[in-house]
Design a protein around this motif. Structure first.
Motif, PDB file in Angstrom:
ATOM      1  N   ILE A 257       0.827  -1.223   0.000  1.00 49.20           N
ATOM      2  CA  ILE A 257       0.000   0.000   0.000  1.00 49.20           C
ATOM      3  C   ILE A 257       0.861   1.273   0.000  1.00 49.20           C
ATOM      4  O   ILE A 257       0.698   2.117  -0.887  1.00 49.20           O
ATOM      5  CB  ILE A 257      -1.058  -0.025   1.134  1.00 49.20           C
ATOM      6  N   PRO A 258       1.840   1.400   0.924  1.00 52.01           N
ATOM      7  CA  PRO A 258       2.635   2.636   0.890  1.00 52.01           C
ATOM      8  C   PRO A 258       3.418   2.786  -0.412  1.00 52.01           C
ATOM      9  O   PRO A 258       3.518   3.887  -0.963  1.00 52.01           O
ATOM     10  CB  PRO A 258       3.587   2.507   2.075  1.00 52.01           C
TER      11      PRO A 258
ATOM     12  N   PHE B 169      -3.945  -3.781  -3.708  1.00 59.55           N
ATOM     13  CA  PHE B 169      -3.902  -2.907  -4.901  1.00 59.55           C
ATOM     14  C   PHE B 169      -5.148  -2.042  -5.040  1.00 59.55           C
ATOM     15  O   PHE B 169      -5.095  -0.939  -5.571  1.00 59.55           O
ATOM     16  CB  PHE B 169      -3.605  -3.686  -6.193  1.00 59.55           C
ATOM     17  N   VAL B 170      -6.297  -2.537  -4.533  1.00 62.44           N
ATOM     18  CA  VAL B 170      -7.533  -1.750  -4.711  1.00 62.44           C
ATOM     19  C   VAL B 170      -7.482  -0.455  -3.884  1.00 62.44           C
ATOM     20  O   VAL B 170      -7.845   0.615  -4.382  1.00 62.44           O
ATOM     21  CB  VAL B 170      -8.780  -2.586  -4.332  1.00 62.44           C
ATOM     22  N   LEU B 171      -7.019  -0.543  -2.636  1.00 61.31           N
ATOM     23  CA  LEU B 171      -7.045   0.656  -1.783  1.00 61.31           C
ATOM     24  C   LEU B 171      -6.165   1.793  -2.336  1.00 61.31           C
ATOM     25  O   LEU B 171      -6.658   2.911  -2.488  1.00 61.31           O
ATOM     26  CB  LEU B 171      -6.660   0.291  -0.345  1.00 61.31           C
TER      27      LEU B 171
ATOM     28  N   ILE C 124      -8.464  -3.215 -14.104  1.00 67.86           N
ATOM     29  CA  ILE C 124      -7.874  -4.391 -13.444  1.00 67.86           C
ATOM     30  C   ILE C 124      -8.080  -5.588 -14.354  1.00 67.86           C
ATOM     31  O   ILE C 124      -9.217  -5.915 -14.706  1.00 67.86           O
ATOM     32  CB  ILE C 124      -8.552  -4.663 -12.069  1.00 67.86           C
ATOM     33  N   LEU C 125      -7.006  -6.236 -14.757  1.00 66.20           N
ATOM     34  CA  LEU C 125      -7.104  -7.429 -15.600  1.00 66.20           C
ATOM     35  C   LEU C 125      -6.879  -8.677 -14.765  1.00 66.20           C
ATOM     36  O   LEU C 125      -5.949  -8.725 -13.952  1.00 66.20           O
ATOM     37  CB  LEU C 125      -6.056  -7.393 -16.719  1.00 66.20           C
ATOM     38  N   LEU C 126      -7.722  -9.673 -14.982  1.00 69.02           N
ATOM     39  CA  LEU C 126      -7.617 -10.955 -14.259  1.00 69.02           C
ATOM     40  C   LEU C 126      -7.820 -12.108 -15.223  1.00 69.02           C
ATOM     41  O   LEU C 126      -8.440 -11.936 -16.268  1.00 69.02           O
ATOM     42  CB  LEU C 126      -8.698 -11.033 -13.173  1.00 69.02           C
ATOM     43  N   PRO C 127      -7.343 -13.299 -14.856  1.00 69.05           N
ATOM     44  CA  PRO C 127      -7.437 -14.410 -15.824  1.00 69.05           C
ATOM     45  C   PRO C 127      -8.828 -15.002 -16.011  1.00 69.05           C
ATOM     46  O   PRO C 127      -9.135 -15.508 -17.082  1.00 69.05           O
ATOM     47  CB  PRO C 127      -6.488 -15.467 -15.239  1.00 69.05           C
TER      48      PRO C 127
ATOM     49  N   GLU D 234     -15.006  -6.758  -4.231  1.00 68.96           N
ATOM     50  CA  GLU D 234     -14.061  -6.103  -3.310  1.00 68.96           C
ATOM     51  C   GLU D 234     -13.983  -4.609  -3.613  1.00 68.96           C
ATOM     52  O   GLU D 234     -14.005  -3.790  -2.706  1.00 68.96           O
ATOM     53  CB  GLU D 234     -12.656  -6.716  -3.433  1.00 68.96           C
ATOM     54  N   VAL D 235     -13.904  -4.259  -4.902  1.00 71.12           N
ATOM     55  CA  VAL D 235     -13.799  -2.844  -5.275  1.00 71.12           C
ATOM     56  C   VAL D 235     -15.055  -2.111  -4.781  1.00 71.12           C
ATOM     57  O   VAL D 235     -14.967  -1.024  -4.201  1.00 71.12           O
ATOM     58  CB  VAL D 235     -13.628  -2.690  -6.805  1.00 71.12           C
ATOM     59  N   GLU D 236     -16.216  -2.719  -4.985  1.00 70.51           N
ATOM     60  CA  GLU D 236     -17.452  -2.041  -4.572  1.00 70.51           C
ATOM     61  C   GLU D 236     -17.524  -1.866  -3.059  1.00 70.51           C
ATOM     62  O   GLU D 236     -18.020  -0.862  -2.573  1.00 70.51           O
ATOM     63  CB  GLU D 236     -18.665  -2.820  -5.090  1.00 70.51           C
ATOM     64  N   ARG D 237     -16.993  -2.863  -2.346  1.00 68.78           N
ATOM     65  CA  ARG D 237     -17.014  -2.743  -0.880  1.00 68.78           C
ATOM     66  C   ARG D 237     -16.126  -1.589  -0.416  1.00 68.78           C
ATOM     67  O   ARG D 237     -16.492  -0.816   0.445  1.00 68.78           O
ATOM     68  CB  ARG D 237     -16.520  -4.052  -0.235  1.00 68.78           C
ATOM     69  N   PHE D 238     -14.950  -1.479  -1.030  1.00 68.18           N
ATOM     70  CA  PHE D 238     -14.048  -0.403  -0.603  1.00 68.18           C
ATOM     71  C   PHE D 238     -14.504   0.968  -1.112  1.00 68.18           C
ATOM     72  O   PHE D 238     -14.193   1.979  -0.506  1.00 68.18           O
ATOM     73  CB  PHE D 238     -12.619  -0.686  -1.073  1.00 68.18           C
ATOM     74  N   ALA D 239     -15.222   0.976  -2.243  1.00 70.02           N
ATOM     75  CA  ALA D 239     -15.620   2.265  -2.827  1.00 70.02           C
ATOM     76  C   ALA D 239     -17.013   2.699  -2.377  1.00 70.02           C
ATOM     77  O   ALA D 239     -17.568   3.656  -2.895  1.00 70.02           O
ATOM     78  CB  ALA D 239     -15.572   2.163  -4.360  1.00 70.02           C
ATOM     79  N   GLN D 240     -17.573   2.005  -1.368  1.00 68.18           N
ATOM     80  CA  GLN D 240     -18.976   2.255  -1.010  1.00 68.18           C
ATOM     81  C   GLN D 240     -19.259   3.689  -0.559  1.00 68.18           C
ATOM     82  O   GLN D 240     -20.379   4.154  -0.683  1.00 68.18           O
ATOM     83  CB  GLN D 240     -19.449   1.258   0.062  1.00 68.18           C
TER      84      GLN D 240
END
Ligand code: AMP
Length: 453
Positions: free
Chosen positions: A31-32, A54-56, A78-81, A92-98
């Motif tokens: 994060i830092p 990485f999301v935060l 964000i790219l994922l397989p 996860e993104v929606e939870r952190f961006a709520q």
């Protein structure tokens, strides 16, 4: 404490709402570094808390100092397989961006193309799989020149799945000023090094010690078996007699996974099987049912189970011993998550023994030996060990447990068992900070068996 990070206050509020108290080692490391704006190349496994790592910082960067007007254009990708991982990451993104104005969208195969094209104009953050994103790029729907942060998650697996070219092309469509955060579970091979050199600019390398990510609350046991049929009896006994909420049984091959699944269903267990030949629909169904608790048992190969994040998986059975120490860590990392208790049991035939004891040495552990008296077999480990009373780890072994590679073993013997046989955390949890050029050397895996995944 998350307040140690210079994250936007709305994100700290979300973190508190989610009841995250202590950041995990990968979060402490990444994060830092990401907040400083550097490109990062991080080796960390599923279950380590890498998504928040990485999301935060990504969201914090998009939120800026809060003074500027919100503007909707594609600012992060964000790219994922796999589709399933992309869905998990969106959540996860929606939870952190709520508590923010930021909107995220999902682009994966199998959904309506036109609807996706319309959605692309309404989101700040895009999460997706490379194949479908390339189709949108080809159709002129995907404008990436405002992208500020690009994340490549499970980059090693994207390479394994043949996405290297697509990933590099998508990275090339970004404006060149963006920050790139590349995460992989393993140090990867030449292909990954090539991708790193193409898409990252002077990156900071962070390598998290996989062993340190094992959960302290997980007991590890072995039960010896005479042959596969004996193993099937043991699995049946364990499922009937152990206390667990949800169980996952790993096999090394699809054939064995199907066979075991068939046996369990015939014994009226509510189970699902996941392997590389199952399509996305089956995968989603299996995972949904497992999450809801309608199914308690999953039989899976490593590839199929990778990235799986299901709460309450407290029993892991290795029907076959995984081929490397890292794969073992991966498998049992699924249990005892977020401080819960877990039990990992490996069934060991004579041909699993050497691998098992090399993994013990790698983890500096001695697994608890256990017998099921109803199904006690003849095989109890190598005869010379029993005769001399030596610990398993003292015998010369030829397999490098970390990589599964054959090598002359000269590591020290496994330590004597701790009282509870739980996984000992190494003295320091601090991640290993690798120098700017410091990728771990190329590692080769043992060739897979036919039908292996
Ligand atoms: P990941 O490795 O990102 O798949 O995360 C594994 C699980 O741990 C997810 O369910 C996360 O929501 C959860 N998690 C991540 N970081 C933390 C933390 N610092 N405290 C508690 N749970 C966490």
């Amino acid at each position: 404490m998350f307040s140690q990070f210079a994250l936007h206050e709305r994100l700290l509020k979300a973190v508190a709402e989610l009841k995250f108290v202590e950041p995990t080692p990968v979060q402490v490391a990444a994060i830092p570094a990401a907040l400083q704006g550097n490109d990062l190349r991080v080796i960390a496994q599923t279950g380590s808390g890498k998504t928040a790592a990485f999301v935060l910082p990504m969201l914090s960067r998009l939120l800026g100092d809060g003074g500027s007007q919100p503007r909707v254009c594609l600012r992060a990708m964000i790219l994922l397989p796999t589709r399933e991982l992309a869905q998990q990451t969106l959540k996860e993104v929606e939870r952190f961006a709520q508590f923010t104005f930021l909107k995220a969208g999902l682009i994966t195969g199998g959904e309506d193309f036109k609807q996706q094209a319309a959605m692309l104009r309404r989101v700040d953050i895009l999460i997706g799989t490379p194949g479908r994103l390339i189709e949108h790029a080809n159709a002129g729907n995907l404008l990436l020149d405002e992208v500020e942060v690009l994340v490549l998650d499970e980059a090693d697996r994207m390479l394994d799945m043949g996405f290297a070219e697509d990933v590099e092309r998508l990275a090339g469509l970004c404006n060149g000023e963006h920050q790139t955060l590349l995460f992989s579970a393993t140090s990867g091979g030449a292909g990954l090094r090539e991708m790193v050199s193409k898409v990252l600019k002077d990156p900071t390398h962070l390598q998290l010690n996989s062993v340190s990510q094992l959960n302290e609350g997980t007991r590890q046991q072995i039960i010896t078996a005479d042959h596969n049929y004996h193993k099937e009896l043991l699995v049946d006994w364990l499922l009937a007699n152990e206390t667990y909420d949800k169980a996952i049984i790993f096999t090394n091959t699809r054939v064995q996974a199907d066979r075991l699944y068939g046996k369990l269903v015939a014994r009226d267990y509510k189970a699902f099987v996941l392997h590389g030949e199952k399509d996305q629909k089956d995968r989603k169904l299996a995972i949904d049912r497992l999450r809801q608790g309608a199914v308690k048992i999953l039989v899976a190969t490593d590839v199929a189970a990778r990235g799986l994040d299901v709460d309450g998986l407290d029993l892991v059975i290795n029907f076959d011993m995984p081929r490397s120490g890292d794969e073992y860590v991966h498998r049992i990392g699924r249990t005892g998550r977020a401080g819960g208790e877990g039990l990992a049991i490996s069934l060991i035939c004579h041909n699993d023994w050497n691998l098992m004891s090399s993994i013990e040495r790698y983890l500096k552990q001695r697994f608890e030996r256990r017998n099921i008296k109803e199904h006690k077999g003849l095989y109890q480990g190598p005869k010379n060990l029993k005769a001399s009373g030596k610990a398993a780890g003292t015998k010369k072994k030829k397999t490098d447990a970390k990589t599964g590679k054959k090598a002359a073993a000269k590591k020290p013997a496994a330590k004597s068992p701790s009282k509870r046989n739980t996984i000992n955390k190494p003295k320091s949890d601090a991640p290993v900070l690798v120098s700017k050029d410091g990728l771990a050397p190329l590692k080769r895996r043992k060739p897979a068996e036919p039908g292996a995944e």
